[in-house]
Design an enzyme around this catalytic site. Structure first.
Site, PDB file in Angstrom:
ATOM      1  CB  SER A 147      -0.893   0.319   1.286  1.00  0.00           C
ATOM      2  OG  SER A 147      -1.659   1.085   1.597  1.00  0.00           O
ATOM      3  CE1 TYR A 160      -4.467  -2.146   4.737  1.00  0.00           C
ATOM      4  CE2 TYR A 160      -3.978  -0.718   4.395  1.00  0.00           C
ATOM      5  CZ  TYR A 160      -4.094  -0.604   3.196  1.00  0.00           C
ATOM      6  OH  TYR A 160      -4.822  -0.977   2.142  1.00  0.00           O
TER       7      TYR A 160
END
Length: 264
Positions: A147, A160
């Site tokens: 990401s 995350y």
């Protein structure tokens, strides 16, 4: 003299994609199958069978395999079933992931473990049991979904960010270890992309209070980027196709950012 060729052709290749029932994973399954690969759609939800059926209806070679990527026996059984069905594995896209949008002092231990188990342990277990199959066919390509927040921080996303930062660096370690096996390992690092998980994040952070807010939320996610739009699964899938193809034959250990310029 360089000659024109067809380096994106994946005919004869078998691709395994986790979290492929929807979102980015489904986009990748559609993209790789469009370029000739047989695709194993791996997902924890039995609803992902519909995605495999849609591909078969379009004349593509696809099968669904239900798997809990956090459970080693489930992974072993799935990899064995894929090899029994297709005969080989050439491509692995470790894409399965979840998120809980909370600061670290708000997270429960169960929530932390859940996010790390799916994102990192799942990558570990799938890679562990697919790599020996890639060795048997002389090599392969692994693409791990990181990401933009694996390369910079993000708000209310401690678990995350831990997962995605870990994915970026474990990708580099895997590239070093398995170059000798002719296995290339890279990460694809999306920015905000239109997926069910993105909408779930908006609900978690309170930016989406009702379905009426969804379109405005998604528009806002892309408005501050140089390319001024949110990503689509197809945008990410194009990057995965590149990394899996012969166009990327001398690329390994790289972190390809596909985010409309979000972290530029």
């Amino acid at each position: 003299m360089i000659q024109k060729s067809d380096p994106l052709n994946l005919t004869g290749k078998v691709a395994v994609i986790t979290g492929a029932g929807s979102g980015i994973g489904l986009g990748v399954a559609q993209m790789l199958s469009a370029y000739g690969a047989a695709v194993a759609i791996v997902d924890v939800s039995p609803k992902a069978e519909a995605a495999a059926q849609e591909l078969r209806d379009a004349g593509r070679n696809a099968a669904f395999f239900q798997c809990d990527v956090t459970n080693e026996q489930s992974v072993i059984d799935t990899v064995n079933a894929i090899v029994a069905k297709f005969g080989r594995i050439d491509i692995l896209h470790n894409n399965a992931g979840v998120t809980v949008r909370k600061c670290i002092d708000e997270l429960s231990e169960k929530e932390w473990d859940f996010v790390l188990d799916v994102g990192l342990k799942g990558l570990f277990l799938m890679s562990k049991h697919v790599i020996p199959e890639m060795r048997k066919v002389g090599g392969g390509s692994i693409v791990n979904t990181g990401s933009g927040w694996g390369l910079k921080g993000g708000d209310q996303a401690a678990a995350y960010c831990a997962v995605k930062g870990g994915i970026v660096n474990v990708t580099r370690a895997m590239a070093i270890d398995h170059g000798k096996d002719n296995i290339r390992v890279n990460s694809i690092n999306p920015g905000d992309t239109v997926t069910a998980m993105m909408i779930s994040e908006g609900r978690q952070t309170g930016e989406i209070k009702s379905d009426a807010d969804i379109d405005e939320f998604l528009k806002s996610c892309g408005s501050g980027r140089p390319l001024a739009r949110i990503g689509q699964p197809e945008d990410i899938a194009k990057g995965v196709l590149f990394l899996c193809s012969d166009l990327a034959s001398w690329i390994t250990g790289a972190a390809l950012v596909v985010d409309g310029g979000g972290i530029a």
